[in-house]
Write a protein that holds these residues in place. Structure first.
Motif, short mmCIF file in Angstrom:
data_model
loop_
_atom_site.label_atom_id
_atom_site.label_comp_id
_atom_site.label_asym_id
_atom_site.label_seq_id
_atom_site.Cartn_x
_atom_site.Cartn_y
_atom_site.Cartn_z
N UNK A 99 -3.84 -4.77 -1.34
CA UNK A 99 -2.99 -4.33 -0.22
C UNK A 99 -3.74 -3.58 0.87
N UNK A 100 -4.79 -2.84 0.52
CA UNK A 100 -5.57 -2.14 1.55
C UNK A 100 -6.12 -3.10 2.59
N UNK A 101 -6.48 -4.30 2.18
CA UNK A 101 -7.00 -5.30 3.12
C UNK A 101 -5.96 -5.68 4.17
N UNK A 102 -4.69 -5.45 3.84
CA UNK A 102 -3.59 -5.76 4.77
C UNK A 102 -3.01 -4.50 5.40
N UNK A 103 -3.67 -3.36 5.18
CA UNK A 103 -3.24 -2.11 5.79
C UNK A 103 -2.23 -1.32 5.00
N UNK A 104 -1.91 -1.74 3.77
CA UNK A 104 -0.94 -1.03 2.94
C UNK A 104 -1.71 0.01 2.14
N UNK A 105 -1.58 1.26 2.54
CA UNK A 105 -2.35 2.37 2.00
C UNK A 105 -1.48 3.16 1.04
N UNK A 106 -1.74 3.02 -0.27
CA UNK A 106 -0.93 3.65 -1.30
C UNK A 106 -1.68 4.79 -1.96
N UNK A 407 8.60 -8.04 -1.58
CA UNK A 407 7.54 -7.45 -0.75
C UNK A 407 8.02 -7.25 0.68
N UNK A 408 8.74 -8.22 1.23
CA UNK A 408 9.24 -8.09 2.60
C UNK A 408 10.22 -6.94 2.73
N UNK A 409 11.05 -6.76 1.71
CA UNK A 409 12.07 -5.71 1.76
C UNK A 409 11.51 -4.33 1.43
N UNK A 418 3.42 -8.26 8.64
CA UNK A 418 4.36 -9.29 9.07
C UNK A 418 4.52 -10.32 7.95
N UNK A 419 5.50 -11.23 8.05
CA UNK A 419 5.76 -12.16 6.94
C UNK A 419 4.56 -13.02 6.53
N UNK A 420 3.79 -13.51 7.49
CA UNK A 420 2.63 -14.33 7.12
C UNK A 420 1.61 -13.52 6.33
N UNK A 421 1.41 -12.28 6.73
CA UNK A 421 0.48 -11.42 5.99
C UNK A 421 0.98 -11.16 4.58
#
Length: 501
Positions: A99-106, A407-409, A418-421
């Motif tokens: 997820x970090x590669x997609x900007x999701x920082x947990x 994941x989208x929700x 975004x959805x494609x990511x």
């Protein structure tokens, strides 16, 4: 009294040793049967050696049955503690780093967000197999006490599809209760609370001291506290805007909602690096990795240290042993438990897993009706419940379309991607988790094909807004007491010094 207690995932030193100490501190339980099981025979052997040494040092005639054969461990068990982490730290690392590669920082990634959702896919696949074994070989009236995350998703699967009586247990309510007492300069036992919501998003909706309601003064008390005003900025901001304090730590809470971790430059405004639990990127993964490495390296020294003393005053605050004590002896215990809602909280769905006050005695576990949560608090919970529902159905049915919708929700994933990511990220996470996702065999093959043949979206070379490196064993050895405490604690947030970002 004689009955059998089984520990699933017993190679987890933090939970297993402490829970066993708590159980065997009850004088009536000095004759129980104990079984440990884990797929990692090395960790199982180490934890068994340590716990057997504790038992013998306390003069008890109990021999732990340790086995990698799960059905053997479950045979005839009346109480089953589930502390498994499916995929171990290897899978956990992918929950954070992909997820970090997609900007999701947990910070944690074990309850919601991308990591928590995928953790649930692995855990549910396995826990349903565990439930099948429980139905077939355990005691007819057994109780599954679940400590495994993601709590709500695991509980939902066990109760709806596993058909096993399951109660979920967490120490989050106790920790926040201590903080609330502290900011008012009071002792925890002098402050009465009612906390209700869903696991890791439970709200202190009533706070009383000697008949006086303290809720209205809570925000000012936290804002003026010298430590928490710096380390709990997210929780304080949620308190400011929703009117109630949430159970979960700054780092946990920040990844369940869309507002605090979606912009890289803003994340540091909301966190503190004095302790991982205050918001460090991948902080829980780091301390778990350090704890495992330290225990495996330093284990011979643990056997030389004084054994745990099985005394009532040494019991921890984990609910599990007190529930067993209440059911077996009739002594009343009050705690906060996770269970199917069934009208307990009237403005959350009946089929959702909620966390609320409960009472235990020989008559069973009884959950009084709470009524409505404050409207804003219920709204926050309902968003998470939608994600949980989609995630559970995805895991049970191996439906990757529902997984992608979850994941989208998800509040944080949806705020960042975004959805494609999201579609591409899910493909990567499915492939990375192939060894632990038997229900997704077909979807994984399709994901591999897309990742091999499609023109892929660019991803970030991003290590997170506030990530610290894992300490080496040599570095941990500089403070052996702290390293051992981290490895040995189930609650790895007990050491929480304030620091600077």
């Amino acid at each position: 009294m004689s009955f059998k207690v089984a520990f699933m995932g017993a190679g987890s030193i933090g939970f297993t040793r402490g829970l066993l100490r708590d159980l065997l501190a009850v004088k009536e339980f000095r004759d129980i049967d104990v079984s440990f099981t884990d797929i990692n025979d090395k960790n199982l052997d180490m934890v068994t050696q340590l716990c057997q040494r504790d038992i013998e040092a306390n003069g008890l005639d109990i021999t732990i049955e340790a086995t990698t054969n799960r059905r053997q461990a479950l045979q005839g068990a009346k109480y089953i503690f589930n502390v498994v982490r499916i995929g171990g730290l290897e899978a956990f690392q992918t929950d954070i780093e992909i997820p970090l590669k997609y900007g999701v920082d947990q910070c944690v990634g074990d309850t919601l967000s991308a990591g928590g959702i995928m953790y649930g896919q692995r855990g549910i696949a396995e826990v349903l197999d565990i439930c099948k074994d429980i139905r077939e070989v355990a005691h007819d009236d057994c109780l599954l006490l679940n400590y495994a995350n993601p709590m709500a998703m695991m509980m939902w699967a066990c109760n709806k599809y596993g058909r096993v009586n399951t109660i979920g247990l967490c120490h989050g309510v106790q920790n926040g209760h201590k903080q609330i007492a502290e900011v008012f300069g009071l002792e925890k036992e002098d402050v009465d609370i009612v906390c209700a919501g869903i696991n890791h998003q439970t709200w202190y909706i009533k706070i009383n001291h000697q008949g006086k309601d303290l809720t209205g003064g809570l925000l000012e008390a936290f804002e003026n506290h010298p430590e928490y005003s710096r380390t709990e900025k997210v929780r304080i901001d949620m308190l400011r805007r929703f009117g109630y304090y949430s159970t979960e730590s700054n780092g946990h809470l920040s990844e369940y909602v869309p507002w605090y971790r979606k912009r890289t430059k803003e994340i540091k405004e909301w966190i503190d690096l004095g302790s991982w639990i205050n918001g460090e990127t991948g902080g829980y993964l780091r301390v778990c990795t350090e704890g495992r490495n330290w225990f495996e390296t330093d284990f011979p020294n643990w056997l030389k240290e004084p054994a745990f003393e099985y005394k009532p005053e040494n019991r921890g605050e984990e609910h599990g042993s007190y529930i067993v004590e209440g059911l077996e002896t009739g002594r009343l215990y009050r705690g906060h438990f996770n269970t199917v809602n069934s009208g307990i909280i009237s403005n959350l769905p009946d089929d959702a897993i909620i966390e609320a006050p409960g009472y235990v005695d020989r008559n069973g576990i009884n959950m009084p009706k709470v009524g409505d949560l404050p409207l804003g608090c219920a709204a926050v919970c309902n968003v998470s419940i939608s994600v949980q529902r989609l995630s559970v159905e995805a895991a049970v049915n191996g439906d990757d379309k529902l997984l992608r919708q979850a994941m989208m929700m998800d509040p944080l994933v949806g705020a960042v991607c975004n959805p494609k990511e999201i579609w591409q990220m899910v493909d990567e996470m499915l492939v990375a988790g192939e060894d632990w996702l038997p229900q997704y065999t077909e979807a994984i093959e399709q994901a591999k094909y897309r990742l091999r043949t499609d023109e892929l979206l660019p991803v970030k070379d991003y290590n997170g807004a506030a990530r610290l490196k894992v300490k080496t064993v040599e570095e941990m050895a500089e403070n052996r007491e702290k390293a051992s405490r981290n490895a040995g604690e189930a609650d790895k947030s007990k050491d929480r010094p304030a620091g600077k970002v």
